[in-house]
Design a protein around this motif. Structure first.
Motif, mmCIF file in Angstrom:
data_model
loop_
_atom_site.group_PDB
_atom_site.id
_atom_site.type_symbol
_atom_site.label_atom_id
_atom_site.label_comp_id
_atom_site.label_asym_id
_atom_site.label_seq_id
_atom_site.Cartn_x
_atom_site.Cartn_y
_atom_site.Cartn_z
ATOM 1 N N LEU A 196 0.851 -1.183 0.000
ATOM 2 C CA LEU A 196 0.000 0.000 0.000
ATOM 3 C C LEU A 196 0.889 1.236 0.000
ATOM 4 C CD1 LEU A 196 -2.739 1.411 0.188
ATOM 5 C CD2 LEU A 196 -2.631 1.104 2.673
ATOM 6 N N VAL A 197 0.782 2.024 -1.041
ATOM 7 C CA VAL A 197 1.673 3.164 -1.233
ATOM 8 C C VAL A 197 1.069 4.446 -0.646
ATOM 9 C CG1 VAL A 197 2.750 4.635 -2.971
ATOM 10 C CG2 VAL A 197 2.695 2.152 -3.288
ATOM 11 N N ALA A 198 -0.195 4.708 -0.962
ATOM 12 C CA ALA A 198 -0.802 5.972 -0.534
ATOM 13 C C ALA A 198 -2.318 5.823 -0.471
ATOM 14 C CB ALA A 198 -0.432 7.103 -1.493
ATOM 15 N N ASP A 246 6.152 4.524 4.363
ATOM 16 C CA ASP A 246 7.420 5.172 4.700
ATOM 17 C C ASP A 246 8.374 5.193 3.504
ATOM 18 O OD1 ASP A 246 7.600 3.934 8.143
ATOM 19 O OD2 ASP A 246 6.583 5.674 7.281
ATOM 20 N N SER A 247 8.268 4.198 2.661
ATOM 21 C CA SER A 247 9.186 4.075 1.530
ATOM 22 C C SER A 247 9.003 5.182 0.490
ATOM 23 C CB SER A 247 9.013 2.709 0.857
ATOM 24 O OG SER A 247 7.665 2.526 0.439
ATOM 25 N N VAL A 248 7.855 5.858 0.507
ATOM 26 C CA VAL A 248 7.601 6.900 -0.498
ATOM 27 C C VAL A 248 7.341 8.267 0.118
ATOM 28 C CG1 VAL A 248 6.635 5.140 -2.029
ATOM 29 C CG2 VAL A 248 5.084 6.578 -0.669
ATOM 30 N N LYS A 249 7.288 8.327 1.429
ATOM 31 C CA LYS A 249 6.948 9.587 2.103
ATOM 32 C C LYS A 249 7.944 10.673 1.716
ATOM 33 C CE LYS A 249 5.090 8.642 5.969
ATOM 34 N NZ LYS A 249 4.851 8.239 7.375
ATOM 35 N N GLY A 250 7.408 11.831 1.351
ATOM 36 C CA GLY A 250 8.246 12.944 0.952
ATOM 37 C C GLY A 250 8.583 12.963 -0.529
ATOM 38 N N SER A 294 11.566 12.076 -7.565
ATOM 39 C CA SER A 294 12.808 11.465 -7.058
ATOM 40 C C SER A 294 12.726 9.941 -7.116
ATOM 41 C CB SER A 294 13.074 11.926 -5.619
ATOM 42 O OG SER A 294 13.157 13.334 -5.549
ATOM 43 N N LEU A 295 12.326 9.453 -8.252
ATOM 44 C CA LEU A 295 12.098 8.008 -8.388
ATOM 45 C C LEU A 295 13.398 7.227 -8.266
ATOM 46 C CD1 LEU A 295 9.364 8.167 -11.119
ATOM 47 C CD2 LEU A 295 9.137 6.937 -8.956
ATOM 48 N N LYS A 296 13.266 6.040 -7.672
ATOM 49 C CA LYS A 296 14.394 5.151 -7.450
ATOM 50 C C LYS A 296 14.141 3.821 -8.166
ATOM 51 C CE LYS A 296 14.773 6.999 -2.730
ATOM 52 N NZ LYS A 296 14.791 6.640 -1.283
#
Length: 115
Positions: A46-48, A61-65, A84-86
């Protein structure tokens, strides 16, 4: 329930993409909307999440900000702005309405972050 996703694709690390999900067939404005993702060989994450009015959001937490979920209730559309994709953001992304006690899943859209 119909979900039409767009905006995925290939992007270099550090780049941005915006996913869109146009919906129909349910009461969008009163439904919680979620974005999930599933990377190869991994479970769904679950991302958002965004509530009906759009004034409450939550993020993994992995995508926050870096990621921002938003919605346009006049257009029955939810968005996921990804900055800021990883490489580890590479996955199939799904927009998922939570409506009448059930989640509804579409086909998803591929996001690949690679140089």
């Amino acid at each position: 329930v119909q979900l039409v996703q767009s905006g995925g694709g290939l992007v270099q690390p550090g780049g941005s993409l915006r996913l869109s999900c146009a919906t129909s067939g349910f009461t969008f404005r009163s439904s919680v909307m979620r974005w999930y993702r599933q990377a190869p060989g991994k479970g769904r994450e679950l991302v958002a999440t965004i509530n009906g009015p759009g004034d409450t959001t939550n993020y993994a937490d992995s995508v926050k900000g870096r990621f921002t979920i938003s919605r346009d209730n006049a257009k029955n559309t939810v968005y996921l702005q990804m900055n800021s994709l990883k490489p580890e953001d590479t996955a199939v992304y799904y927009c998922v309405p939570y409506y009448m006690g059930s989640e509804y899943w579409g086909q998803g859209t591929q996001v690949t972050v690679s140089s």
